[in-house]
Motif scaffolding. Structure first.
Motif, PDB file in Angstrom:
ATOM      1  N   TRP A 647       0.836  -1.188   0.000  1.00  0.00           N
ATOM      2  CA  TRP A 647       0.000   0.000   0.000  1.00  0.00           C
ATOM      3  C   TRP A 647       0.885   1.257   0.000  1.00  0.00           C
ATOM      4  CZ3 TRP A 647       1.084   3.093   4.131  1.00  0.00           C
ATOM      5  CH2 TRP A 647       1.600   2.470   5.286  1.00  0.00           C
ATOM      6  N   ARG A 649       0.614   5.754   0.641  1.00  0.00           N
ATOM      7  CA  ARG A 649      -0.185   6.908   1.034  1.00  0.00           C
ATOM      8  C   ARG A 649       0.699   8.141   1.080  1.00  0.00           C
ATOM      9  NH1 ARG A 649      -2.193   7.235   7.109  1.00  0.00           N
ATOM     10  NH2 ARG A 649      -2.328   9.413   6.438  1.00  0.00           N
ATOM     11  N   ASP A 657       1.808  11.267  11.539  1.00  0.00           N
ATOM     12  CA  ASP A 657       1.238  10.058  10.939  1.00  0.00           C
ATOM     13  C   ASP A 657       2.074   8.797  11.178  1.00  0.00           C
ATOM     14  OD1 ASP A 657      -0.761  11.640   9.941  1.00  0.00           O
ATOM     15  OD2 ASP A 657       0.145  11.870   7.949  1.00  0.00           O
ATOM     16  N   GLY A 660       1.606   6.106  14.263  1.00  0.00           N
ATOM     17  CA  GLY A 660       0.413   5.269  14.156  1.00  0.00           C
ATOM     18  C   GLY A 660       0.565   4.200  13.094  1.00  0.00           C
ATOM     19  N   LEU A 661       1.172   4.532  11.974  1.00  0.00           N
ATOM     20  CA  LEU A 661       1.397   3.534  10.921  1.00  0.00           C
ATOM     21  C   LEU A 661       2.329   2.431  11.403  1.00  0.00           C
ATOM     22  CD1 LEU A 661       1.841   5.965   7.880  1.00  0.00           C
ATOM     23  CD2 LEU A 661      -0.149   4.517   8.385  1.00  0.00           C
ATOM     24  N   ARG A 663       2.735   1.429  14.568  1.00  0.00           N
ATOM     25  CA  ARG A 663       1.991   0.590  15.521  1.00  0.00           C
ATOM     26  C   ARG A 663       1.093  -0.391  14.788  1.00  0.00           C
ATOM     27  NH1 ARG A 663       1.701   5.533  18.381  1.00  0.00           N
ATOM     28  NH2 ARG A 663      -0.377   5.968  17.532  1.00  0.00           N
ATOM     29  N   ALA A 664       0.469   0.067  13.706  1.00  0.00           N
ATOM     30  CA  ALA A 664      -0.418  -0.812  12.942  1.00  0.00           C
ATOM     31  C   ALA A 664       0.371  -1.965  12.308  1.00  0.00           C
ATOM     32  CB  ALA A 664      -1.135  -0.006  11.865  1.00  0.00           C
ATOM     33  N   GLU A 665       1.562  -1.690  11.804  1.00  0.00           N
ATOM     34  CA  GLU A 665       2.368  -2.751  11.186  1.00  0.00           C
ATOM     35  C   GLU A 665       2.880  -3.729  12.230  1.00  0.00           C
ATOM     36  OE1 GLU A 665       2.831  -3.415   7.914  1.00  0.00           O
ATOM     37  OE2 GLU A 665       1.310  -1.872   7.669  1.00  0.00           O
ATOM     38  N   SER A 667       1.412  -4.535  14.927  1.00  0.00           N
ATOM     39  CA  SER A 667       0.264  -5.360  15.276  1.00  0.00           C
ATOM     40  C   SER A 667      -0.032  -6.377  14.185  1.00  0.00           C
ATOM     41  CB  SER A 667      -0.961  -4.478  15.522  1.00  0.00           C
ATOM     42  OG  SER A 667      -2.110  -5.255  15.772  1.00  0.00           O
ATOM     43  N   ALA A 668       0.116  -5.975  12.927  1.00  0.00           N
ATOM     44  CA  ALA A 668      -0.218  -6.853  11.806  1.00  0.00           C
ATOM     45  C   ALA A 668       0.712  -8.046  11.698  1.00  0.00           C
ATOM     46  CB  ALA A 668      -0.202  -6.049  10.498  1.00  0.00           C
ATOM     47  N   ASP A 670       2.198  -9.570  14.204  1.00  0.00           N
ATOM     48  CA  ASP A 670       1.966 -10.461  15.337  1.00  0.00           C
ATOM     49  C   ASP A 670       3.261 -11.037  15.913  1.00  0.00           C
ATOM     50  OD1 ASP A 670       0.641 -11.945  17.228  1.00  0.00           O
ATOM     51  OD2 ASP A 670       0.298 -13.650  15.886  1.00  0.00           O
ATOM     52  N   ARG A 741       4.867  -7.836   4.320  1.00  0.00           N
ATOM     53  CA  ARG A 741       4.081  -6.619   4.128  1.00  0.00           C
ATOM     54  C   ARG A 741       4.996  -5.465   3.726  1.00  0.00           C
ATOM     55  NH1 ARG A 741      -0.900  -6.435   6.524  1.00  0.00           N
ATOM     56  NH2 ARG A 741      -0.655  -4.194   6.920  1.00  0.00           N
TER      57      ARG A 741
END
Length: 758
Positions: A647, A649, A657, A660-661, A663-665, A667-668, A670, A741
């Motif tokens: 992706w 952006r 920004d 937060g990006l 933290r999301a990765e 989490s993804a 795992d 990813r």
């Protein structure tokens, strides 16, 4: 192919066939016997080491034998301790009629203590183990079934079977993968920050390279994710196994691009049973120096050019001077003169000897002393002096501080560090050495491009100067000889007293005398014998290796290559890299260009074509960059898809920004690893912004080479492209570090080469 379900448990899954539990228990029992054998060998080696250390060694031969045995048992203990995890990972069941119907494959060989010395476990490098990596249904090589064992610590947690003697066996993909289930399971495993070996999943094209002949220069060209680094390390282990006697003495050198990379690969060779390989960057190949200083990219590029060899040679010649026109020396109230003609003749003779500067200095000094001696003799009256008088005058002149200072000014003793510091710190010195070889802008980069520390680009220059200067160790050798004579005389005196004193002539005395003898006569030999070849090589700049392996070889400069070629005069090398990933300004454009000065066209090329790391979705994005780099380059074929599209952006406030990006990765993935790859100028700020997390790495692209992460966030790709003349190469590297990813955060204009980004 039949594959049992992947499980992390040590019991049969509920939906598995009934025979699975029995097979699993059988494999566990056999593997347990292997670990029992491993433990027994450890205890035996430790016992023999303890017994060896208790030996006094009363003769030089006995002491040498003791030291050799100590090294051997110490190395064996290190090897046995390094293969604890995944000791046995495979089994081959051959068709009836073979000598060995069943063979277990693992990290090292273990043998039964019976009359036949029957193999219990075959080393993965042994010829009999090759079918484990090469056999397919189309070419089974006598194998009926290949089994991949999965284990956790000493427990067998599961296995995958491949039946190879069925004409209709499904090979899964056109890539011809061996052990597909085990391979894909390994690829899906989370990254931990350290590289894992691939010994259980080596593929046919990799095996061919790993087991290639020792001699000559072999170049392994492979795109991202093709396993170049893993192949290079497994090749080191294979060569040491196959050519043990030849390579143990001279050692194997593995050169990596940076210290981060070396930490990443550090456990691979020990896990393969090899602990005697020297891992180093080019900046660590100067003994006692870890060159970690920083400098401008422009300065590093200039230092890497081949013309620097000429600049350094000119700098050395510049320090071999003659008077303008006469040098006067006061000696015992007399004035002696050295004129330009005398010194020029002495300098010419010294240079014509073709000896290094510090060794040729002896000839220059000798001629100058002869000239001064003749002058002094004439002043005293030559007719009144005999030969001994002349020799005494010469000795007085040689000991004179004024004469020594004069000679030092004309032909000084030089060190590489001192001369290089002077060269870069003194504009006039640099002008004299490089004025005809480098333009003024390049000289300015050399004069102001680094901090107070030595940099990686300095080490090849220091090495070049060491060759040009040489080491005059005559005084050191004479002093060492004097110390040895004193020690020997002292030891002989002590032993003579002990032997003549009847009151202390007993067994205990003999032991004391043996200890004294060993300490005085064998101290140096013992200290050396306890070091491995790799350890001795790390302390010796002139060491030459039996084989040199270079990873990310496309990044080396011309001066780097000069250093490495001195380390391997036999030209036995494995060079691993990808010219499409060249990021250094002075790096390779082609392998032929790099190697022509050293081996002409006498080198061979091997290609790795299958991408095991990077999913097809990510490689589709990277393909656009590769096409813009060179339309003739081919993207390696990915073995898997993840179903996760990369992706992109646009961010107008990166500081707000990016956390937060990230933290999301995190989490993804795992529990896996995430890298944020950034332009160099943004590195320190973003590392501070994102803070510390053991699963997160914030790196510039050059520091990410050779590494892999579960997820990658690429920041400001337009700045990476604009950051150097090889910015597209850097972008290609950054895009291909992820195993699962990829996200791209743009802060400026879109990069046209990223048209495949969703």
């Amino acid at each position: 192919m039949s594959v049992f379900p992947d499980r992390e448990t040590d019991h049969a899954p509920e939906d598995s066939p009934p025979e699975y539990a029995a097979e699993l228990a059988s494999e566990q029992a056999y593997v347990s016997t292997l670990y029992a054998k491993l433990d027994a060998e450890r205890l035996a080696a430790q016992r023999r080491l303890d017994e060896t250390l208790r030996q006094n060694g009363r003769t030089p031969q006995a002491r040498t034998e003791r030291d050799v045995a100590t090294t051997m048992y110490t190395d064996r203990l290190a090897q046995l301790g390094s293969v604890e995890q995944g000791l046995c990972f495979g089994r081959l069941d051959f068709r009836p009629g073979n000598d060995e119907e069943t063979t277990y494959v693992g990290r090292l060989g273990l043998f039964a203590e019976d009359d036949d010395y029957r193999p219990l476990l075959v080393d993965w490098r042994a010829p009999v183990a090759r079918p484990f990596y090469l056999a397919t249904a189309a070419s089974p090589e006598g194998v009926r079934r290949r089994r991949h064992l999965r284990s956790l610590s000493r427990r067998v947690t599961g296995f995958d079977d491949e039946i190879l003697d069925l004409a209709a066996a499904d090979q899964g993909q056109d890539l011809g993968l061996a052990g597909e289930a085990a391979l894909l399971a390994a690829l899906e495993r989370r990254r931990t920050g350290e590289m894992s070996d691939i010994v259980a999943t080596i593929q046919a094209e990799q095996d061919r390279i790993i087991r290639a002949p020792l001699g000559g220069v072999m170049v392994v060209q492979g795109g991202p994710g093709t396993g170049k680094t893993a192949v290079a390390l497994h090749r080191a282990a294979y060569l040491l196994y196959t050519h043990r006697q030849q390579l143990t003495a001279r050692g194997v050198l593995v050169v990596g691009p940076n210290s981060t990379f070396l930490r990443y690969i550090g456990q691979v060779l020990p896990s393969l049973g090899e602990t005697g390989v020297l891992l180093a960057t080019v900046g660590q190949l100067w003994p006692g120096l870890d060159a970690d200083g920083t400098e401008s990219p422009e300065a590093a590029e200039v230092k890497g050019r081949a013309v620097l060899a000429e600049v350094l040679a000119a700098a050395v010649r510049d320090r071999q001077r003659v008077p303008e026109p006469v040098l006067e020396i006061e000696h015992e109230r007399e004035i002696l003169k050295l004129d330009r003609k005398t010194c020029t003749e002495a300098r010419t003779r010294a240079r014509r000897s073709r000896r290094p500067h510090n060794l040729a200095r002896r000839l220059f000094v000798s001629d100058v002393l002869d000239a001064l001696t003749r002058q002094a003799a004439r002043k005293l009256g030559e007719d009144l002096l005999d030969a001994q008088d002349v020799q005494d005058i010469r000795a007085e002149l040689a000991a004179s501080p004024a004469v020594a200072a004069a000679i030092e000014g004309l032909w000084p003793k030089l060190t590489p560090e001192g001369l290089l510091d002077d060269l870069f710190a003194d504009p006039d010195c640099l002008e004299r050495a490089a004025g005809k070889l480098l333009p003024e802008t390049d000289r300015a980069h050399l004069a102001s491009g680094r901090d107070a520390k030595w940099t990686p680009a300095d080490v090849p220059l220091l090495d070049e100067l060491a060759e040009l200067l040489g080491v005059d160790d005559s005084e050191e050798r004479a002093d060492r000889k004097r110390r040895e004579l004193v020690e020997r005389a002292y030891a002989e005196g002590v032993l003579d007293i002990l032997e003549q004193d009847e009151e202390i002539q007993d067994e205990e005395t003999l032991q004391v005398s043996a200890v004294l003898d060993a300490e005085l006569f064998a101290e140096r030999q013992q200290a050396r014998s306890e070091l491995t070849a790799a350890q001795r090589a790390a302390q010796d700049r002139t060491w030459t290796f039996g084989h040199v392996i270079v990873d990310e070889a496309q990044e080396l400069s011309a001066m780097d290559w000069r250093l490495l070629m001195r380390r391997t005069p036999n030209r036995s090398m494995t060079l691993v890299g990808d010219v499409a990933q060249t990021g250094a300004a002075g790096g390779a454009h082609s392998w032929a260009e790099v190697l022509a000065p050293y081996v002409a066209d006498r080198w061979r090329l091997e290609q790795l074509t299958v991408n095991y790391r990077t999913p097809a979705e990510i490689m589709a994005v990277a393909a656009g960059v590769l096409e813009e780099l060179d339309r003739e380059l081919t993207v390696p074929s990915s073995v898997r898809e993840t179903g996760v599209r990369p992706w992109g952006r646009h961010s107008t406030d990166l500081d707000a920004d990016l956390p937060g990006l990230v933290r999301a990765e995190l989490s993804a993935v795992d529990g896996g690893t995430v890298a944020v790859l950034v332009p160099g100028p943004r590195h320190e700020h973003l590392r501070t912004l994102l803070g510390e997390d053991e699963r997160l790495s914030v790196l510039s692209v050059d520091r990410a080479k050779g590494l892999e992460f579960d997820a990658v966030l690429l920041v400001a790709p337009d700045e990476i492209v604009a950051g150097s003349e090889r910015g597209l190469n850097d972008l290609y590297v950054a895009l291909t570090r992820a195993t699962k990813r990829l996200g791209v955060v743009r802060t400026g204009e879109p990069v046209p080469a990223l048209h495949g980004l969703g």
